[in-house]
Each structure stands twice: as structure tokens, then as C-alpha cells.
Motif scaffolding. Structure first.
Motif, mmCIF file in Angstrom:
data_model
loop_
_atom_site.group_PDB
_atom_site.id
_atom_site.type_symbol
_atom_site.label_atom_id
_atom_site.label_comp_id
_atom_site.label_asym_id
_atom_site.label_seq_id
_atom_site.Cartn_x
_atom_site.Cartn_y
_atom_site.Cartn_z
ATOM 1 N N ASP A 16 0.966 -1.340 -0.074
ATOM 2 C CA ASP A 16 -0.247 0.064 0.575
ATOM 3 C C ASP A 16 1.087 1.225 -0.259
ATOM 4 O OD1 ASP A 16 -2.343 1.393 -0.003
ATOM 5 O OD2 ASP A 16 -2.721 0.695 2.378
ATOM 6 N N MET A 17 0.785 1.901 -0.945
ATOM 7 C CA MET A 17 2.123 2.615 -1.063
ATOM 8 C C MET A 17 1.621 4.515 -0.502
ATOM 9 S SD MET A 17 3.135 2.833 -5.080
ATOM 10 C CE MET A 17 2.012 2.906 -6.332
ATOM 11 N N GLU A 73 -4.987 -3.072 -3.390
ATOM 12 C CA GLU A 73 -6.730 -2.876 -2.039
ATOM 13 C C GLU A 73 -7.529 -1.918 -2.832
ATOM 14 O OE1 GLU A 73 -6.493 -4.655 0.812
ATOM 15 O OE2 GLU A 73 -6.899 -6.437 0.989
ATOM 16 N N MET A 74 -6.782 -0.764 -2.938
ATOM 17 C CA MET A 74 -7.183 0.237 -3.397
ATOM 18 C C MET A 74 -6.036 1.322 -3.866
ATOM 19 S SD MET A 74 -7.688 3.498 -0.839
ATOM 20 C CE MET A 74 -6.327 3.401 -1.209
ATOM 21 N N VAL A 75 -6.567 2.076 -5.147
ATOM 22 C CA VAL A 75 -6.396 2.801 -5.873
ATOM 23 C C VAL A 75 -6.894 4.461 -5.462
ATOM 24 C CG1 VAL A 75 -5.359 3.831 -8.231
ATOM 25 C CG2 VAL A 75 -4.915 1.703 -7.431
ATOM 26 N N ASP A 76 -6.866 5.004 -4.626
ATOM 27 C CA ASP A 76 -7.071 6.668 -4.382
ATOM 28 C C ASP A 76 -6.589 7.300 -6.365
ATOM 29 O OD1 ASP A 76 -5.006 6.718 -3.627
ATOM 30 O OD2 ASP A 76 -5.226 8.011 -1.867
ATOM 31 N N SER A 77 -7.183 8.790 -5.790
ATOM 32 C CA SER A 77 -7.229 9.817 -6.421
ATOM 33 C C SER A 77 -5.398 10.161 -6.866
ATOM 34 C CB SER A 77 -7.933 11.130 -6.709
ATOM 35 O OG SER A 77 -7.277 11.537 -5.109
ATOM 36 N N PHE A 78 -5.076 9.982 -5.757
ATOM 37 C CA PHE A 78 -3.749 10.275 -5.561
ATOM 38 C C PHE A 78 -2.733 8.698 -6.513
ATOM 39 C CE2 PHE A 78 1.128 10.051 -4.374
ATOM 40 C CZ PHE A 78 1.186 11.266 -4.531
ATOM 41 N N ILE A 79 -2.848 8.163 -6.179
ATOM 42 C CA ILE A 79 -2.246 6.752 -7.200
ATOM 43 C C ILE A 79 -2.537 6.960 -8.470
ATOM 44 C CG2 ILE A 79 -1.937 4.846 -7.346
ATOM 45 C CD1 ILE A 79 -2.112 4.219 -3.698
ATOM 46 N N ARG A 135 -3.583 9.598 -10.716
ATOM 47 C CA ARG A 135 -3.367 10.594 -10.909
ATOM 48 C C ARG A 135 -1.553 10.183 -11.192
ATOM 49 N NH1 ARG A 135 -6.543 14.469 -8.713
ATOM 50 N NH2 ARG A 135 -5.361 14.341 -7.081
ATOM 51 N N GLN A 168 -8.282 -5.352 -9.581
ATOM 52 C CA GLN A 168 -8.851 -5.659 -8.606
ATOM 53 C C GLN A 168 -10.359 -5.567 -9.199
ATOM 54 O OE1 GLN A 168 -8.644 -6.431 -4.504
ATOM 55 N NE2 GLN A 168 -6.814 -7.270 -4.944
ATOM 56 N N SER A 175 -12.840 -4.547 -7.692
ATOM 57 C CA SER A 175 -13.572 -3.109 -6.583
ATOM 58 C C SER A 175 -13.083 -2.203 -6.729
ATOM 59 C CB SER A 175 -13.648 -3.870 -5.243
ATOM 60 O OG SER A 175 -12.052 -4.554 -5.086
ATOM 61 N N VAL A 176 -11.428 -2.621 -7.230
ATOM 62 C CA VAL A 176 -10.865 -1.390 -7.490
ATOM 63 C C VAL A 176 -11.135 -0.200 -9.049
ATOM 64 C CG1 VAL A 176 -9.019 -0.081 -7.709
ATOM 65 C CG2 VAL A 176 -8.813 -1.867 -6.470
ATOM 66 N N THR A 181 -14.889 1.456 -8.133
ATOM 67 C CA THR A 181 -14.682 2.282 -6.933
ATOM 68 C C THR A 181 -13.770 3.781 -7.747
ATOM 69 O OG1 THR A 181 -14.283 1.140 -5.186
ATOM 70 C CG2 THR A 181 -13.298 2.971 -5.105
ATOM 71 N N LEU A 228 -12.361 9.377 -11.328
ATOM 72 C CA LEU A 228 -11.532 9.767 -12.150
ATOM 73 C C LEU A 228 -10.985 8.809 -12.862
ATOM 74 C CD1 LEU A 228 -8.511 10.097 -10.579
ATOM 75 C CD2 LEU A 228 -7.790 7.807 -10.436
#
Lengths: 129, 141
Positions: A26-27, A59-65, A67, A89, A91-92, A95, A101
Motif C-alpha cells: 500500500d503506497m 486493495e485500493m487506488v485513490d485519486s493520488f495513486i 493520477r 481488482q 472492486s478497485v 471505486t 477518476l
């Protein structure tokens, strides 16, 4: 909960014309930015024509990752290398779309094998031009 | 807009400060842990984790950090995970504008609040210029 966040570099492996990067942690933001420049440096050093980024364990990619990934694709394109994001994934993906995004210029493949096929096809088209 | 109340009969699961970017990662993983405990599905877990990640980053970038309160409570008969982000940052001058789709502060958070709102079951925000912002998100199965 004990989470190891110490600055381990994410390894970049070169196989033939391609770089393979598997993101296993998880970065946090700095690590993501560091990976971006690490990959670009590696493209320069090796002359790689393609980069496969495996995010199947993310398990997740938010707007930062998100971008960061699309930024990397545009930068790599300028350096004549294509980026394929592999193994997102479901689910990613759901989301990311709900979040709104968009990742322009980013190619995706279901798995590593399909990603390599994609890059090889691109490379052979390129060579016959 | 209704004031966000802290006088609830909710079970507190933890209160954590967001100071560094490592805290963003650590605490969003904690939120996922609690979502898992609440037996949410993988998509629900991902939605709430991503939503709070956006909120934590806002606090970190624009408010020099803040506090996160994680709670569990009964909302309209549903067992909800409730995450409240409290900062003493500059506040949001025009909340209506900030909540409209496509709005960007110009500092690279174009999806920000409306995107985050779409990922959760309930979204509450309260902000006062020069005082700070409170955002509360809730997710249930």
C-alpha cells in the motif's frame, strides 16, 4: 496493527524490451512519486519499450495513486515507452469510476500475460512501420 | 446545514491524528480493517477505504493534518461504520461550490468531495472559514 512502511524500493525487473513492476505494498504518496521517477530512470537506462505495472494486490487506488499512474503513462509515452496497468481488482475498478477518476492514456490488461501480448503487438506494429 | 453532532451513542473504535503521509496509509488500512470486521463486502470495503483516503489527504494537504474518529453506531437501524475527519485548517469558503461535480480547488483535487460522497452511504460536512472543516462519512452493509 503493525505496518511496515519503511522506504523499501519497489523492484523493477527488465525482461527483453520490457520493464516489469509489481506493486506489493500500500503506497504512501512519497513512495508513489519515487516509483514514478525510478521507472522513468530505468526506461532511460535500458531503452525499454514497454512497462508493465502489476497492481493485482493493490486493495485500493485513490485519486493520488490514479493520477500517479496516468502521469507515468504520459511521461513514459514521451520517452517512447508504453505503459500497461495489469490486474486491477474489480472492486478497485468500480471505486475508481465512482470516484470520477479518469486515467487518460493508460492501457490496462486483465493479467500479465495479456499485458505482455499487448506490448509485443504494439512493438511489432511499430517495427513494421 | 445541520451541525455535525458529537453527542451520539456510538461506540468509539479509535481516534488518530493525521500528521504524516504514513498516517494516511496506516489509518485507511485501519478503516478497512473495521469495514472487514463489520462484514462488509470487498467492494464496500474498497469504497470506504478510498473515500477516507481522499479525506485524509485533503486534511494533510490543506489543513496541515487533523484528527480522525472511527466509530460504530446504529443509523436508521443499520450497523454503520462512521469516520469523522476534523481539522483546524483554512475551511472551505463556498461549500456548495466545493460539493458540485467538476469543481477543483486548482490544487489537483478535482474529484475531491463529490467523488468521495458517491462512495459512501452518508456524507456530512461542516466548514467555517479560518476555523476548520469537519467531514463525516458513513458506510453500512
Amino acid at each position: 496493527m503493525n505496518i511496515d512502511l519503511h522506504e523499501k524500493k519497489i523492484p523493477i525487473i527488465k525482461i527483453r524490451d520490457f520493464l516489469i513492476v509489481s506493486i506489493q505494498v500500500d503506497m504512501h504518496d512519497k513512495l508513489a512519486i519515487q516509483l514514478q521517477s525510478q521507472i522513468l530512470e530505468e526506461i532511460e537506462k535500458t531503452g525499454a519499450k514497454g512497462v508493465l505495472i502489476d497492481i493485482s494486490v493493490l486493495e485500493m487506488v485513490d485519486s493520488f495513486i490514479g493520477r500517479m499512474l496516468s502521469g507515468m503513462a504520459s511521461m513514459a509515452a514521451i520517452m517512447d515507452a508504453a505503459v500497461v496497468i495489469v490486474g486491477m481488482q474489480p472492486s478497485v475498478a468500480i471505486t475508481l469510476v465512482e470516484l470520477g477518476l479518469e486515467m487518460p492514456g493508460v492501457d490496462t490488461a486483465l493479467n500479465m500475460e495479456k499485458g505482455i501480448e499487448m506490448l509485443e503487438e504494439r512493438l511489432s506494429n511499430y517495427n513494421t512501420l | 446545514m445541520n451541525e455535525i453532532s458529537f453527542d451520539n451513542n456510538w461506540e468509539q473504535l479509535g481516534k488518530y491524528p493525521i500528521v504524516t503521509e504514513h498516517d494516511i496509509v496506516k489509518i485507511r488500512q485501519l478503516v478497512r480493517h473495521h469495514a472487514k470486521e463489520a462484514r462488509m463486502g470487498i467492494v464496500e470495503q474498497t469504497r470506504i477505504t478510498t473515500a477516507v483516503s481522499e479525506l485524509f489527504r485533503n486534511m494533510f494537504n490543506y489543513a496541515e493534518g487533523g484528527d480522525v474518529l472511527i466509530e460504530r453506531g446504529n443509523i436508521d437501524g443499520k450497523n454503520a461504520l462512521i469516520v469523522t475527519c476534523i481539522d483546524q485548517g483554512p475551511g472551505i469558503e463556498d461549500l456548495e461550490l466545493a460539493m458540485s461535480d467538476g469543481y477543483t480547488s486548482g490544487m489537483g483535487m478535482g474529484y475531491g468531495l463529490p467523488g468521495t460522497k458517491r462512495l459512501v452511504d452518508r456524507f456530512e460536512i461542516q466548514s467555517e472559514k479560518d476555523k476548520g472543516t469537519i467531514v463525516r462519512v458513513m458506510k453500512w452493509r
